[in-house]
Write an enzyme that holds these catalytic residues in place. Structure first.
Site, PDB file in Angstrom:
ATOM      1  N   GLU A  51       0.828  -1.215   0.000  1.00  0.00           N
ATOM      2  CA  GLU A  51       0.000   0.000   0.000  1.00  0.00           C
ATOM      3  C   GLU A  51       0.859   1.259   0.000  1.00  0.00           C
ATOM      4  O   GLU A  51       0.589   2.206  -0.738  1.00  0.00           O
ATOM      5  CB  GLU A  51      -0.943   0.004   1.210  1.00  0.00           C
ATOM      6  CG  GLU A  51      -2.024  -1.041   1.152  1.00  0.00           C
ATOM      7  CD  GLU A  51      -3.053  -0.821   0.060  1.00  0.00           C
ATOM      8  OE1 GLU A  51      -3.255   0.340  -0.378  1.00  0.00           O
ATOM      9  OE2 GLU A  51      -3.671  -1.807  -0.372  1.00  0.00           O
ATOM     10  N   ASN A  55       1.170   3.957  -3.048  1.00  0.00           N
ATOM     11  CA  ASN A  55       0.894   5.387  -2.866  1.00  0.00           C
ATOM     12  C   ASN A  55       1.989   6.237  -3.501  1.00  0.00           C
ATOM     13  O   ASN A  55       1.703   7.244  -4.139  1.00  0.00           O
ATOM     14  CB  ASN A  55       0.762   5.737  -1.379  1.00  0.00           C
ATOM     15  CG  ASN A  55      -0.627   5.478  -0.847  1.00  0.00           C
ATOM     16  OD1 ASN A  55      -1.542   5.109  -1.571  1.00  0.00           O
ATOM     17  ND2 ASN A  55      -0.785   5.668   0.451  1.00  0.00           N
ATOM     18  N   ARG A 110      -9.355   4.838  -7.533  1.00  0.00           N
ATOM     19  CA  ARG A 110      -8.636   4.526  -6.303  1.00  0.00           C
ATOM     20  C   ARG A 110      -9.654   4.497  -5.175  1.00  0.00           C
ATOM     21  O   ARG A 110     -10.543   5.345  -5.097  1.00  0.00           O
ATOM     22  CB  ARG A 110      -7.552   5.569  -5.995  1.00  0.00           C
ATOM     23  CG  ARG A 110      -6.564   5.846  -7.111  1.00  0.00           C
ATOM     24  CD  ARG A 110      -5.886   4.634  -7.689  1.00  0.00           C
ATOM     25  NE  ARG A 110      -5.068   3.928  -6.722  1.00  0.00           N
ATOM     26  CZ  ARG A 110      -4.380   2.833  -7.011  1.00  0.00           C
ATOM     27  NH1 ARG A 110      -4.416   2.333  -8.220  1.00  0.00           N
ATOM     28  NH2 ARG A 110      -3.675   2.231  -6.104  1.00  0.00           N
TER      29      ARG A 110
END
Length: 150
Positions: A51, A55, A110
């Site tokens: 994650e 990002n 997203r």
């Protein structure tokens, strides 16, 4: 938690390409395996790293390829600390960015759950950012298997 020096540490620098996300996840989890974590703990580390790196790829360097810096420290009390840093665009409002479902990229579909997922996988998540300078995400987890063994 640990303010001492790590008993072992590693650093990694990768380009912000989506193909590198899986490498980062596997490299960090393989290194953290020294703490003898459970399968669930390794899975949580992989998910949180995935994650955080994603990002960087999607948000920090939206129109270019930049560098992602990863540092992992292992401590004698079972603690694993992971820092994932970029020198990208930065986050204007960290508190807002950490709210579940908030996204700056709705056109990319997203979900806005990256930080929430990281928080569910780690004991502590700290985010610091400066607009135009980049973002650092620090993930802290304790291997409970390691604690039980001592």
């Amino acid at each position: 938690m640990s303010r001492k020096k790590p008993v072992d540490q590693m650093s990694l620098k990768i380009e912000s390409r989506s193909v590198n996300e899986s490498f980062a996840r596997v490299a960090v989890s393989a290194f953290a395996a020294q703490q003898d974590p459970t399968v669930e703990e390794i899975s949580d580390i992989k998910t949180a790293v995935s994650e955080a790196v994603t990002n960087c790829i999607v948000h920090a360097y939206p129109a270019s390829v930049g560098e992602i810096y990863i540092w992992v420290g292992l401590f004698d009390d079972g603690l694993v600390r992971i820092r994932i840093r970029d020198r990208g665009c930065g986050i204007i409002d960290v508190r807002q960015a950490m709210e579940p479902l908030f996204t700056t990229k709705p056109e990319l579909e997203r979900s806005g759950l990256g930080f929430a997922v990281m928080e569910s996988c780690c004991d502590k998540v700290k985010v610091s950012s400066k607009v135009g300078k980049g973002t650092t995400v620090t993930l802290t987890s304790v291997s409970y298997t390691h604690l039980r063994a001592h």
